[in-house]
Enzyme design. Structure first.
Site, PDB file in Angstrom:
ATOM      1  N   HIS A 193      50.695  92.071   1.117  1.00 20.66           N
ATOM      2  CA  HIS A 193      50.058  91.147   0.170  1.00 20.66           C
ATOM      3  C   HIS A 193      49.210  91.923  -0.837  1.00 20.66           C
ATOM      4  O   HIS A 193      49.247  91.664  -2.042  1.00 20.66           O
ATOM      5  CB  HIS A 193      49.139  90.182   0.929  1.00 20.66           C
ATOM      6  CG  HIS A 193      49.840  89.063   1.629  1.00 20.66           C
ATOM      7  ND1 HIS A 193      50.692  88.200   0.996  1.00 20.66           N
ATOM      8  CD2 HIS A 193      49.778  88.645   2.928  1.00 20.66           C
ATOM      9  CE1 HIS A 193      51.151  87.296   1.856  1.00 20.66           C
ATOM     10  NE2 HIS A 193      50.603  87.551   3.040  1.00 20.66           N
ATOM     11  N   HIS A 214      51.191  93.852   7.403  1.00 18.47           N
ATOM     12  CA  HIS A 214      51.522  92.579   6.746  1.00 18.47           C
ATOM     13  C   HIS A 214      50.557  92.302   5.598  1.00 18.47           C
ATOM     14  O   HIS A 214      50.982  92.025   4.465  1.00 18.47           O
ATOM     15  CB  HIS A 214      51.455  91.453   7.782  1.00 18.47           C
ATOM     16  CG  HIS A 214      51.770  90.095   7.224  1.00 18.47           C
ATOM     17  ND1 HIS A 214      53.038  89.543   7.281  1.00 18.47           N
ATOM     18  CD2 HIS A 214      50.995  89.182   6.581  1.00 18.47           C
ATOM     19  CE1 HIS A 214      53.019  88.347   6.701  1.00 18.47           C
ATOM     20  NE2 HIS A 214      51.789  88.106   6.273  1.00 18.47           N
ATOM     21  N   GLU A 215      49.265  92.375   5.879  1.00 24.24           N
ATOM     22  CA  GLU A 215      48.274  92.088   4.833  1.00 24.24           C
ATOM     23  C   GLU A 215      48.290  93.152   3.733  1.00 24.24           C
ATOM     24  O   GLU A 215      48.000  92.855   2.566  1.00 24.24           O
ATOM     25  CB  GLU A 215      46.882  91.961   5.446  1.00 24.24           C
ATOM     26  CG  GLU A 215      46.744  90.891   6.532  1.00 24.24           C
ATOM     27  CD  GLU A 215      47.185  89.497   6.100  1.00 24.24           C
ATOM     28  OE1 GLU A 215      47.206  89.220   4.885  1.00 24.24           O
ATOM     29  OE2 GLU A 215      47.527  88.685   6.975  1.00 24.24           O
ATOM     30  N   GLU A 242      54.696  86.142   0.329  1.00 24.96           N
ATOM     31  CA  GLU A 242      55.053  86.409   1.731  1.00 24.96           C
ATOM     32  C   GLU A 242      56.223  87.388   1.829  1.00 24.96           C
ATOM     33  O   GLU A 242      56.313  88.165   2.787  1.00 24.96           O
ATOM     34  CB  GLU A 242      55.371  85.110   2.467  1.00 24.96           C
ATOM     35  CG  GLU A 242      54.172  84.206   2.689  1.00 24.96           C
ATOM     36  CD  GLU A 242      53.051  84.870   3.483  1.00 24.96           C
ATOM     37  OE1 GLU A 242      53.338  85.780   4.289  1.00 24.96           O
ATOM     38  OE2 GLU A 242      51.876  84.494   3.290  1.00 24.96           O
TER      39      GLU A 242
END
Length: 493
Positions: A268, A264-265, A294
């Site tokens: 980003h 997830h990160e 997001e």
């Protein structure tokens, strides 16, 4: 030239942003607990200095003059986006910004200690101070921007987004999910009756998990010469595009929550590392709002990381690092596990939007003053019971104290998560339509075509377009929740 004056100003302002970003990461990852008060004062002073320079009255004259100069299309877009940011900055006096920074940092520092102790009573006064300042900020911004107070906060995270637009979309999604969650759970139960869930071993040393995370980060495109992986109380992506800092947290009893957090990160981070470098010091070169941000993190975590084709490639790598011996049919039920749970960051993609809708509803009431800080635990508990059938009344650490966002004053941010999930599903649908064989790439660990599409259509665009314009240009249609519902139906229904 006034444009050149703005360019020089933006370089100076970027130096402040760089310093504040790195100091913020250090405060969350490495700073000794006794350094909190002094760090808050230092960052408050820097934020005040940056705000005074960024909101100086003469800048308005420079903007007006630059708009009359002979600029190319990109320069015009740069001035337009800078002007939008300038108007938002001048809503708040520097003294307020300094006080708000101190209040937020001290609240966040208290939260890290008191959440682990499940101590709402001691935390409530600090959070109440943050909320009072959020209401002040919302009122000042609303007065200048001619928006409702909550919309004025949304504008800081996702320009152009309004609560009146989000609410019907979320209401429809909530209705769908309240019906769909039981169906997804029933399908899961049927599958496990035919093939029982194989337990994971439950012993995964942190260093092995870290090496696994670094391997997958790099494979999907993360540039380790311009970023790093660390541990923090709450996973996040911070730093600057040339030095992106992502964090996770580990449990030695299981590895998926940490690995999915890393993916997830990394999503980003890929966005940050691939923004237009020539405009890095201008607002034009920044990410286009948190919903788009997001969408990029959820794209990597959900559209890629939960895709069976991805695990065809990733499973041998996981086995190599963790010493396991699994078939893909052993791991996918864990990856696609659906469960009603208390913790947002650990939630599956089916139940996750219900966590966001709860926060969206409560934020509006808190900002409007219809809900008081002291009543948050009861209001949270009632909504959790209504949507997920769970209670948090005796465990505020698993309820309203679980996220860093409110202690840090980030009201208006939460809707971005579910808007981002819808965007990610729509982007994947577009990619799958234009590249019908894309799953074959994932099964071989080849992410070049996916990343090329995202670089061309999302990353390189920075803040040149509004969010609706960006989605229209990238996917050929406005944001449509239908793609997200179809995605859930296909994977879980």
């Amino acid at each position: 030239m006034s444009f050149q004056k703005l360019d020089d100003l933006n370089r100076r302002l970027e130096a402040f942003s760089h310093a504040l970003s790195i100091l913020g990461v250090d405060e969350a990852v490495s700073m000794a607990t006794g350094g909190g008060e002094a760090r808050a004062e230092s960052m408050s002073a820097l934020a005040g200095m940056q705000h005074r320079q960024a909101s100086a009255p003469e800048i308005a004259e420079w903007i007006d003059a630059a708009e009359r100069e002979d600029l190319d299309d990109e320069q015009k877009a740069a001035v337009r986006e800078f002007k939008r940011q300038y108007v938002n900055l001048t809503c708040l006096p520097a003294e307020f910004v300094e006080k708000q920074m101190r209040t937020r940092l001290r609240s966040e520092q208290l939260w890290r200690d008191l959440r682990a102790k499940n101590d709402w009573a001691s935390f409530e006064p600090a959070l109440d101070g943050v909320i009072q300042m959020v209401r002040e900020e919302a009122a000042m911004r609303a007065d200048v921007l001619k928006l409702d107070p909550y919309d004025a906060l949304l504008e800081q995270y996702d320009p152009g987004t309004r609560a009146a637009t989000i609410a019907p979309v979320f209401d429809d999604l909530k209705t769908f999910l309240v019906d769909f969650v039981p169906r997804a759970l029933a399908v899961q139960e049927e599958k496990r009756a035919k093939r029982p869930l194989k337990a994971l071993s439950g012993s995964y040393p942190i260093e092995r998990q870290r090496e696994l995370g670094l391997t997958l980060m790099q494979a999907v495109g993360f540039d380790l010469t311009h970023g790093s992986l660390a541990v923090s109380h709450h996973p996040f992506c911070g730093g600057v595009p040339t030095d992106v800092r992502i964090t996770t947290r580990y449990k030695t009893t299981e590895f998926l929550s940490s690995l999915m957090g890393v993916l997830h990160e990394t999503g980003h981070a890929l966005y940050e590392q691939n923004l237009p470098k020539q405009w890095a010091h201008w607002p034009l070169g920044k990410a286009r709002g948190m919903a788009v941000h997001e969408s990029q993190s959820l794209f990597v975590e959900k559209q890629l990381g939960c895709n069976p084709a991805f695990w065809t490639w990733a499973l041998p790598i996981v086995e190599q690092h963790l010493g396991e011996d699994w078939a893909i049919d052993d791991i996918l039920p864990h990856v696609h596990h659906v469960e009603r749970g208390l913790i947002r960051v650990d939630a599956d993609e089916v139940t996750y939007p219900l966590h966001i809708i709860l926060r969206f509803e409560m934020e509006q009431e808190l900002v409007a003053g219809r809900l008081q800080t002291r009543d948050i635990p009861q209001a949270w508990d009632a909504r959790m019971k209504d949507t997920l059938g769970l209670s948090t009344i005796d465990s505020p650490g698993d309820g309203p104290m679980q996220d860093v966002h409110w202690p840090a004053g980030l009201f208006g941010y939460f809707p971005s998560y579910s808007l981002g999930a819808m965007m990610a599903a729509q982007q994947w649908a577009t990619i799958a339509e234009t590249m019908p064989d894309i799953d074959a790439d994932l099964a071989e660990g080849r992410f070049e075509r996916v990343n090329d599409w995202r670089r061309d259509n999302i990353w390189s665009q920075g803040s040149r377009w509004s969010t609706p314009e960006l989605m229209q240009r990238a996917t050929g249609s406005p944001l449509d929740a239908t793609h997200f519902k179809r995605h859930l139906e296909a994977r879980y229904g």
